[in-house]
Write a protein that holds these residues in place. Structure first.
Motif, PDB file in Angstrom:
ATOM      1  N   GLY A   5      -5.602 -11.484 -28.488  1.00  0.00           N
ATOM      2  CA  GLY A   5      -6.722 -10.017 -28.907  1.00  0.00           C
ATOM      3  C   GLY A   5      -6.996  -9.203 -27.274  1.00  0.00           C
ATOM      4  N   VAL A   6      -6.161  -9.252 -26.641  1.00  0.00           N
ATOM      5  CA  VAL A   6      -6.585  -8.729 -25.437  1.00  0.00           C
ATOM      6  C   VAL A   6      -6.692  -6.871 -25.374  1.00  0.00           C
ATOM      7  CG1 VAL A   6      -4.299  -8.442 -23.846  1.00  0.00           C
ATOM      8  CG2 VAL A   6      -5.986  -8.330 -22.389  1.00  0.00           C
ATOM      9  N   VAL A   7      -5.984  -6.481 -26.552  1.00  0.00           N
ATOM     10  CA  VAL A   7      -5.968  -4.525 -26.259  1.00  0.00           C
ATOM     11  C   VAL A   7      -7.355  -4.662 -26.666  1.00  0.00           C
ATOM     12  CG1 VAL A   7      -4.766  -2.976 -27.393  1.00  0.00           C
ATOM     13  CG2 VAL A   7      -3.698  -4.938 -26.100  1.00  0.00           C
ATOM     14  N   LEU A  13     -13.121  -2.052 -22.415  1.00  0.00           N
ATOM     15  CA  LEU A  13     -13.835  -1.541 -21.046  1.00  0.00           C
ATOM     16  C   LEU A  13     -13.359  -0.339 -20.825  1.00  0.00           C
ATOM     17  CD1 LEU A  13     -14.855  -3.432 -18.626  1.00  0.00           C
ATOM     18  CD2 LEU A  13     -12.697  -4.003 -18.594  1.00  0.00           C
ATOM     19  N   LEU A  14     -12.335   0.438 -21.710  1.00  0.00           N
ATOM     20  CA  LEU A  14     -12.097   1.943 -21.209  1.00  0.00           C
ATOM     21  C   LEU A  14     -13.474   2.348 -21.684  1.00  0.00           C
ATOM     22  CD1 LEU A  14      -8.503   2.160 -21.544  1.00  0.00           C
ATOM     23  CD2 LEU A  14      -9.624   2.292 -19.302  1.00  0.00           C
ATOM     24  N   GLU A  15     -13.835   2.093 -22.976  1.00  0.00           N
ATOM     25  CA  GLU A  15     -14.958   3.586 -23.698  1.00  0.00           C
ATOM     26  C   GLU A  15     -16.145   3.099 -22.642  1.00  0.00           C
ATOM     27  OE1 GLU A  15     -12.397   3.046 -28.106  1.00  0.00           O
ATOM     28  OE2 GLU A  15     -14.187   2.089 -27.627  1.00  0.00           O
ATOM     29  N   GLN A  16     -16.491   1.956 -22.039  1.00  0.00           N
ATOM     30  CA  GLN A  16     -17.814   1.864 -21.751  1.00  0.00           C
ATOM     31  C   GLN A  16     -17.648   2.845 -20.062  1.00  0.00           C
ATOM     32  OE1 GLN A  16     -17.938  -2.366 -21.304  1.00  0.00           O
ATOM     33  NE2 GLN A  16     -18.680  -2.562 -22.963  1.00  0.00           N
ATOM     34  N   HIS A  17     -16.774   3.257 -19.290  1.00  0.00           N
ATOM     35  CA  HIS A  17     -16.328   3.875 -18.811  1.00  0.00           C
ATOM     36  C   HIS A  17     -15.851   5.077 -18.804  1.00  0.00           C
ATOM     37  CE1 HIS A  17     -17.478   0.599 -15.514  1.00  0.00           C
ATOM     38  NE2 HIS A  17     -17.170  -0.575 -16.617  1.00  0.00           N
ATOM     39  N   VAL A  18     -15.703   5.751 -19.910  1.00  0.00           N
ATOM     40  CA  VAL A  18     -15.583   6.738 -19.538  1.00  0.00           C
ATOM     41  C   VAL A  18     -16.519   7.823 -18.913  1.00  0.00           C
ATOM     42  CG1 VAL A  18     -15.615   9.617 -21.394  1.00  0.00           C
ATOM     43  CG2 VAL A  18     -14.052   6.626 -21.857  1.00  0.00           C
ATOM     44  N   GLN A  26     -11.083   2.706 -15.146  1.00  0.00           N
ATOM     45  CA  GLN A  26     -10.075   3.064 -16.130  1.00  0.00           C
ATOM     46  C   GLN A  26      -8.830   3.202 -15.490  1.00  0.00           C
ATOM     47  OE1 GLN A  26     -11.707   7.009 -17.046  1.00  0.00           O
ATOM     48  NE2 GLN A  26     -13.373   6.409 -15.961  1.00  0.00           N
ATOM     49  N   HIS A  27      -8.334   3.245 -13.990  1.00  0.00           N
ATOM     50  CA  HIS A  27      -7.128   3.100 -13.400  1.00  0.00           C
ATOM     51  C   HIS A  27      -6.409   1.805 -13.583  1.00  0.00           C
ATOM     52  CE1 HIS A  27      -4.156   3.887 -10.657  1.00  0.00           C
ATOM     53  NE2 HIS A  27      -3.959   5.040 -10.801  1.00  0.00           N
ATOM     54  N   ALA A  28      -7.355   0.511 -13.874  1.00  0.00           N
ATOM     55  CA  ALA A  28      -6.877  -0.352 -14.253  1.00  0.00           C
ATOM     56  C   ALA A  28      -6.321  -0.924 -16.007  1.00  0.00           C
ATOM     57  CB  ALA A  28      -7.570  -1.542 -13.770  1.00  0.00           C
ATOM     58  N   GLY A  29      -7.253  -0.482 -16.498  1.00  0.00           N
ATOM     59  CA  GLY A  29      -7.239  -1.081 -17.700  1.00  0.00           C
ATOM     60  C   GLY A  29      -6.224  -0.070 -18.659  1.00  0.00           C
ATOM     61  N   LEU A  30      -5.959   1.666 -17.861  1.00  0.00           N
ATOM     62  CA  LEU A  30      -4.754   1.920 -18.326  1.00  0.00           C
ATOM     63  C   LEU A  30      -3.453   1.364 -17.837  1.00  0.00           C
ATOM     64  CD1 LEU A  30      -6.051   5.933 -17.601  1.00  0.00           C
ATOM     65  CD2 LEU A  30      -5.533   4.509 -20.099  1.00  0.00           C
ATOM     66  N   SER A  31      -3.479   1.074 -16.224  1.00  0.00           N
ATOM     67  CA  SER A  31      -2.506   0.605 -15.957  1.00  0.00           C
ATOM     68  C   SER A  31      -1.953  -0.477 -17.162  1.00  0.00           C
ATOM     69  CB  SER A  31      -2.021  -0.381 -14.714  1.00  0.00           C
ATOM     70  OG  SER A  31      -3.199   1.160 -13.867  1.00  0.00           O
ATOM     71  N   ALA A  32      -2.666  -1.020 -17.234  1.00  0.00           N
ATOM     72  CA  ALA A  32      -2.675  -2.798 -18.350  1.00  0.00           C
ATOM     73  C   ALA A  32      -1.972  -2.039 -18.980  1.00  0.00           C
ATOM     74  CB  ALA A  32      -4.285  -3.883 -18.357  1.00  0.00           C
ATOM     75  N   ARG A  45       2.444  -3.502 -33.110  1.00  0.00           N
ATOM     76  CA  ARG A  45       1.505  -4.355 -32.499  1.00  0.00           C
ATOM     77  C   ARG A  45       0.298  -4.087 -31.833  1.00  0.00           C
ATOM     78  NH1 ARG A  45       0.787  -9.783 -32.056  1.00  0.00           N
ATOM     79  NH2 ARG A  45      -1.158  -9.411 -31.751  1.00  0.00           N
ATOM     80  N   MET A  46       0.280  -2.990 -30.513  1.00  0.00           N
ATOM     81  CA  MET A  46      -1.101  -1.948 -29.967  1.00  0.00           C
ATOM     82  C   MET A  46      -1.130  -0.731 -30.746  1.00  0.00           C
ATOM     83  SD  MET A  46       0.543  -1.741 -26.424  1.00  0.00           S
ATOM     84  CE  MET A  46      -0.733  -1.406 -25.578  1.00  0.00           C
ATOM     85  N   LEU A  47      -0.549  -0.232 -32.100  1.00  0.00           N
ATOM     86  CA  LEU A  47      -0.208   0.850 -33.070  1.00  0.00           C
ATOM     87  C   LEU A  47      -1.853   0.684 -33.792  1.00  0.00           C
ATOM     88  CD1 LEU A  47       0.170   3.508 -32.956  1.00  0.00           C
ATOM     89  CD2 LEU A  47       2.013   3.023 -35.253  1.00  0.00           C
ATOM     90  N   GLU A  48      -0.866  -1.109 -34.475  1.00  0.00           N
ATOM     91  CA  GLU A  48      -2.409  -1.393 -35.730  1.00  0.00           C
ATOM     92  C   GLU A  48      -3.526  -1.911 -34.582  1.00  0.00           C
ATOM     93  OE1 GLU A  48       0.239  -5.319 -36.375  1.00  0.00           O
ATOM     94  OE2 GLU A  48       1.729  -3.691 -36.902  1.00  0.00           O
ATOM     95  N   ASP A  49      -2.998  -2.131 -33.656  1.00  0.00           N
ATOM     96  CA  ASP A  49      -4.669  -2.188 -32.588  1.00  0.00           C
ATOM     97  C   ASP A  49      -5.797  -1.175 -32.315  1.00  0.00           C
ATOM     98  OD1 ASP A  49      -4.692  -5.242 -32.353  1.00  0.00           O
ATOM     99  OD2 ASP A  49      -3.320  -4.740 -30.416  1.00  0.00           O
ATOM    100  N   GLY A  50      -4.979   0.284 -32.919  1.00  0.00           N
ATOM    101  CA  GLY A  50      -6.016   1.642 -32.841  1.00  0.00           C
ATOM    102  C   GLY A  50      -5.829   1.594 -31.117  1.00  0.00           C
ATOM    103  N   VAL A  51      -4.570   1.827 -30.316  1.00  0.00           N
ATOM    104  CA  VAL A  51      -4.554   1.816 -29.272  1.00  0.00           C
ATOM    105  C   VAL A  51      -4.080   3.662 -29.427  1.00  0.00           C
ATOM    106  CG1 VAL A  51      -3.144   2.293 -27.214  1.00  0.00           C
ATOM    107  CG2 VAL A  51      -3.294   0.132 -28.367  1.00  0.00           C
TER     108      VAL A  51
END
Length: 255
Positions: A5-7, A13-18, A26-32, A45-51
């Motif tokens: 459930g890392v996604v 984390l990304l939303e908190q730093h917008v 943000q750079h690290a999160g998007l790279s991951a 799976r990522m689509l189901e996680d709402g990415v």
């Protein structure tokens, strides 16, 4: 990592730093996320996680490094995944922001990634809805501009997406076509003695799509495309020559 459930955690984390604007996070999160989206099974799976929905909060970012990474991540999500390409390609808010970034004067990387995302949405969705949405957002001119890129991979992506778009929804494409230098550009590509073989193939694919429309066929005649095609019929690459002969024959049907 997906099973753990890392996604959703990365997205939170990304939303908190917008708005706090910690670019490194943000750079690290998007790279991951981009790397996680490479395997085809992960995309589902990522689509189901709402990415695709949650990641769009980053569209507000005015930091070019974040914009660049975001575009690359979205393109990877759409790559080979029709559903993700459909979701993204029909999103008017996303397309409007991508159009702004297509004209980012101070960041060539953001401009290039924006155009590549537009091309990917059309290529991977193969949807009339997406073609119509991109045309309505004024994205066709950016794809035509991308086709003149100095990078062969970008030229090919643009030409293939344009060929698909014209084949799927020529009505949506007509208006942008009239204001462009597309036909002149295609002639130059065919006649360029130093041009890459794959670019010539892609250009022929687009011409083939155009030739299937009576209106576009007339436009092809008006710039004497037959002359450029005739020169290719004796090309050393037999497949290229064969395709040129085939398109010449279809153009001859109307004359």
């Amino acid at each position: 990592m997906l099973d753990l459930g890392v996604v959703p955690h990365i997205l939170t984390l990304l939303e908190q730093h917008v708005d706090e604007g910690d670019v490194s996070v943000q750079h690290a999160g998007l790279s991951a996320l981009r790397n996680l989206a490479i395997p085809a099974t992960n995309k589902v799976r990522m689509l189901e996680d709402g990415v695709t929905e949650r990641i769009k909060s980053l569209l507000r970012s005015d930091m070019p490094p974040v914009q660049f990474k975001l575009l690359g991540t979205l393109r990877m999500m759409a790559d080979g995944h029709e559903e993700a390409a459909l979701v993204l390609g029909r999103d008017a808010v996303l397309l409007a922001r991508v159009m702004e970034w297509c004209e980012a004067k101070d960041h060539a990387g953001v401009r290039g990634e924006s155009s590549r995302l537009l091309a990917a949405l059309i290529r991977h969705s193969r949807s009339a809805e997406v073609v119509h949405a991109v045309a309505k957002a004024d994205g066709v001119r950016h794809l035509i501009s991308m086709a003149t890129s100095e990078h062969v991979i970008m030229q090919n992506e643009a030409l293939v997406s344009l060929a698909i778009a014209f084949a799927i929804d020529i009505e949506s494409m007509k208006e942008a076509f009239r204001d462009s230098v597309l036909l002149t550009m295609l002639k130059e590509m065919l006649e360029d003695p130093l041009g890459a073989i794959e670019v010539k193939f892609s250009a022929l694919g687009l011409i083939c799509s155009l030739a299937n429309s009576s209106v576009m066929k007339e436009e092809l005649h008006s710039v004497n495309m037959k002359e450029s095609l005739s020169k290719l019929t004796e090309h050393s690459n037999s497949k290229l020559a064969s395709q040129a002969i085939s398109i010449l024959a279809s153009l001859g049907d109307s004359s």
